[in-house]
Write an enzyme that holds these catalytic residues in place. Structure first.
Site, mmCIF file in Angstrom:
data_model
loop_
_atom_site.group_PDB
_atom_site.id
_atom_site.type_symbol
_atom_site.label_atom_id
_atom_site.label_comp_id
_atom_site.label_asym_id
_atom_site.label_seq_id
_atom_site.Cartn_x
_atom_site.Cartn_y
_atom_site.Cartn_z
ATOM 1 N N ARG A 224 -14.163 -3.309 -9.492
ATOM 2 C CA ARG A 224 -14.036 -3.760 -10.874
ATOM 3 C C ARG A 224 -15.288 -3.346 -11.645
ATOM 4 O O ARG A 224 -16.385 -3.281 -11.066
ATOM 5 C CB ARG A 224 -13.893 -5.289 -10.942
ATOM 6 C CG ARG A 224 -12.535 -5.807 -10.501
ATOM 7 C CD ARG A 224 -11.442 -5.471 -11.519
ATOM 8 N NE ARG A 224 -10.139 -6.002 -11.149
ATOM 9 C CZ ARG A 224 -9.145 -5.297 -10.600
ATOM 10 N NH1 ARG A 224 -9.300 -4.008 -10.356
ATOM 11 N NH2 ARG A 224 -7.990 -5.858 -10.334
ATOM 12 N N HIS A 272 -9.340 3.987 -14.483
ATOM 13 C CA HIS A 272 -8.640 2.973 -13.686
ATOM 14 C C HIS A 272 -7.285 3.497 -13.194
ATOM 15 O O HIS A 272 -6.239 2.905 -13.461
ATOM 16 C CB HIS A 272 -8.470 1.661 -14.480
ATOM 17 C CG HIS A 272 -8.264 0.466 -13.594
ATOM 18 N ND1 HIS A 272 -8.814 -0.773 -13.860
ATOM 19 C CD2 HIS A 272 -7.565 0.307 -12.436
ATOM 20 C CE1 HIS A 272 -8.453 -1.622 -12.914
ATOM 21 N NE2 HIS A 272 -7.690 -0.983 -12.041
HETATM 22 P P1 NDP Z 1 -9.002 -7.994 0.031
HETATM 23 O O1 NDP Z 1 -9.005 -9.376 -0.476
HETATM 24 O O2 NDP Z 1 -7.998 -7.571 1.044
HETATM 25 O O3 NDP Z 1 -10.438 -7.631 0.650
HETATM 26 C C1 NDP Z 1 -11.628 -8.055 0.073
HETATM 27 C C2 NDP Z 1 -12.783 -7.713 1.001
HETATM 28 O O4 NDP Z 1 -14.007 -8.016 0.323
HETATM 29 C C3 NDP Z 1 -12.771 -8.544 2.289
HETATM 30 O O5 NDP Z 1 -13.176 -7.753 3.384
HETATM 31 C C4 NDP Z 1 -13.813 -9.621 2.016
HETATM 32 O O6 NDP Z 1 -14.463 -10.109 3.162
HETATM 33 C C5 NDP Z 1 -14.806 -8.841 1.171
HETATM 34 N N1 NDP Z 1 -15.612 -9.756 0.362
HETATM 35 C C6 NDP Z 1 -15.218 -10.644 -0.580
HETATM 36 N N2 NDP Z 1 -16.261 -11.320 -1.064
HETATM 37 C C7 NDP Z 1 -17.348 -10.865 -0.417
HETATM 38 C C8 NDP Z 1 -18.725 -11.190 -0.450
HETATM 39 N N3 NDP Z 1 -19.201 -12.141 -1.278
HETATM 40 N N4 NDP Z 1 -19.566 -10.545 0.369
HETATM 41 C C9 NDP Z 1 -19.091 -9.602 1.240
HETATM 42 N N5 NDP Z 1 -17.791 -9.239 1.325
HETATM 43 C C10 NDP Z 1 -16.935 -9.867 0.511
HETATM 44 O O7 NDP Z 1 -8.923 -7.039 -1.269
HETATM 45 P P2 NDP Z 1 -8.293 -5.580 -1.388
HETATM 46 O O8 NDP Z 1 -8.897 -4.717 -0.356
HETATM 47 O O9 NDP Z 1 -6.814 -5.634 -1.448
HETATM 48 O O10 NDP Z 1 -8.778 -5.176 -2.864
HETATM 49 C C11 NDP Z 1 -10.144 -5.114 -3.187
HETATM 50 C C12 NDP Z 1 -10.325 -4.962 -4.689
HETATM 51 O O11 NDP Z 1 -9.979 -3.636 -5.116
HETATM 52 C C13 NDP Z 1 -9.432 -5.830 -5.579
HETATM 53 O O12 NDP Z 1 -9.898 -7.165 -5.622
HETATM 54 C C14 NDP Z 1 -9.569 -5.136 -6.914
HETATM 55 O O13 NDP Z 1 -10.696 -5.625 -7.603
HETATM 56 C C15 NDP Z 1 -9.819 -3.675 -6.536
HETATM 57 N N6 NDP Z 1 -8.689 -2.802 -6.906
HETATM 58 C C16 NDP Z 1 -8.928 -1.721 -7.697
HETATM 59 C C17 NDP Z 1 -7.912 -0.875 -8.041
HETATM 60 C C18 NDP Z 1 -8.161 0.358 -8.841
HETATM 61 O O14 NDP Z 1 -7.210 1.048 -9.222
HETATM 62 N N7 NDP Z 1 -9.399 0.701 -9.103
HETATM 63 C C19 NDP Z 1 -6.524 -1.099 -7.596
HETATM 64 C C20 NDP Z 1 -6.381 -2.268 -6.767
HETATM 65 C C21 NDP Z 1 -7.433 -3.084 -6.449
HETATM 66 P P3 NDP Z 1 -13.653 -10.868 4.341
HETATM 67 O O15 NDP Z 1 -12.869 -9.782 5.024
HETATM 68 O O16 NDP Z 1 -14.707 -11.421 5.182
HETATM 69 O O17 NDP Z 1 -12.778 -11.876 3.647
HETATM 70 C C1 OXD Z 2 -5.071 -4.056 -9.147
HETATM 71 C C2 OXD Z 2 -5.454 -2.970 -10.045
HETATM 72 O O1 OXD Z 2 -5.869 -4.977 -8.929
HETATM 73 O O2 OXD Z 2 -4.561 -2.185 -10.429
HETATM 74 O O3 OXD Z 2 -3.959 -3.996 -8.605
HETATM 75 O O4 OXD Z 2 -6.621 -2.838 -10.392
#
Ligand code: NDP
Ligand code: OXD
Length: 309
Positions: A224, A272
């Site tokens: 983000r 994005h």
């Molecule tokens: P998940 O919820 O599956 O994974 C999140 C990961 O981040 C987990 O491994 C989690 O740790 C880790 N995490 C969360 N908080 C912390 C912290 N404080 N310190 C260290 N690690 C942390 O999310 P996704 O993989 O599905 O998606 C990730 C992000 O990608 C979305 O939230 C969104 O913002 C972004 N995104 C961007 C898109 C784009 O087009 N640019 C499209 C879709 C998503 P743990 O495993 O220990 O819980």
């Molecule tokens: C999502 C994105 O979070 O598109 O799915 O960014």
């Protein structure tokens, strides 16, 4: 029992067909098109429904976010009984893995530098390095971080990852939590941010982080926009602490025309587009999850509302 959908009509049309085929007992209604009796709405699928819209449905049990991230949702003001489920679907996951692999190669092979030299009419030879000589570290080992690592593996990069809780991923050196952060960041040549946006991760791509990275490292932000501190990135690129950045997300979106990212020679910017929910594959996932809930099983992708992801 109704599923109410709020979002682009084209996707709603595809999802209505999937529900009619797979869950004919769960009417699929589109907000603004279909007449809905509010008390029948048990499920909602939306990106960011206004709190006063949600309040109209006293029997709402589950809010399905149509995207992977939930930072746009008013998690703290939703009624406490409403469960939130985010989107984990193969179309979006593969697209993100492709984006990260592309970005890693773009930065590994120094394309921002060579493109800028080309534009200046300079033939600037520099010897190529192999992927095995470059360390790629992924922040966030969730659905998207793990898929990105899977796609990077066969390219030969030395891989690492960082998350809140411990993970064991073959071929990836895993670091955990605040205690593991400095050791993780100190050995990363190309840093990938695939974290959710939460109070803990807001501004994590900042001067303090960049200073801990090896000089000349590069950054990919596909999480983000608010993970990144704009002025700190510009300063780190200016001083040579960072070599280049590839950004898919910004704050705000879209960026205003005069924003320095557009013209910065060391920044590649995409609007994005790294990944998005695909109507066909996500429709099956949404119905799978409703089936799971109706049969008393937990849906895939349930959000811990207190944690924010
Ligand atoms: P998940 O919820 O599956 O994974 C999140 C990961 O981040 C987990 O491994 C989690 O740790 C880790 N995490 C969360 N908080 C912390 C912290 N404080 N310190 C260290 N690690 C942390 O999310 P996704 O993989 O599905 O998606 C990730 C992000 O990608 C979305 O939230 C969104 O913002 C972004 N995104 C961007 C898109 C784009 O087009 N640019 C499209 C879709 C998503 P743990 O495993 O220990 O819980
Ligand atoms: C999502 C994105 O979070 O598109 O799915 O960014």
């Amino acid at each position: 029992m109704t599923m109410l959908y709020h979002g682009p009509e084209a996707r709603g049309t595809v999802w209505a067909e999937v529900f009619a085929r797979r869950l004919p007992d769960v009417p699929f209604c589109q907000w603004g098109h279909d007449t809905v009796n509010p008390v029948t709405v048990r499920f909602m699928a939306a990106w960011n429904p206004a709190p006063d819209m949600v309040a109209q449905f006293p029997n709402l049990e589950v809010l399905f976010c149509v995207g992977a991230g939930v930072d746009q949702l008013p998690l703290h003001s939703l009624p406490p009984q409403v469960r939130v489920v985010r989107m984990i679907e193969p179309g979006l996951t593969i697209a993100m893995a492709e984006y990260v692999a592309t970005a890693a190669l773009v930065l590994h092979r120094d394309l921002p530098h060579f493109v800028s030299e080309q534009r200046a009419g300079r033939w600037s030879y520099a010897p190529p390095r192999l992927a095995s000589e470059r360390r790629v570290g992924v922040m966030g080992l969730g659905a998207l971080g793990k898929a990105a690592l899977d796609m990077l593996k066969p390219m030969g990069f030395a891989l690492s990852g960082w998350s809140r809780s411990a993970h064991d991923i073959g071929g990836v050196e895993c670091f955990v939590g605040a205690d593991g952060f400095d050791a993780f960041i100190a050995q990363v040549d190309i840093l990938v941010c695939l974290l959710p946006l939460t109070p803990e991760t807001h501004g994590i791509l900042c001067r303090k982080t960049f200073e801990k990275m090896p000089r000349g490292a590069a950054v990919i932000n596909a999480g983000r926009g608010r993970h990144l501190v704009t002025d700190d990135l510009i300063a780190a690129l200016g001083s040579g602490q960072l070599r280049a950045a590839m950004l898919d997300v910004t704050d705000p979106e879209p960026l205003p025309a005069e924003h320095p990212f557009y013209s910065h020679p060391a920044i590649f910017l995409t609007p994005h587009v790294a990944a998005e929910t695909r109507a066909d594959t996500a429709g099956e996932v949404l119905t799978d999850n409703v089936e799971r809930i109706l049969s008393g099983r937990a849906p895939l992708g349930e959000v811990d509302r207190s944690r924010g992801y």
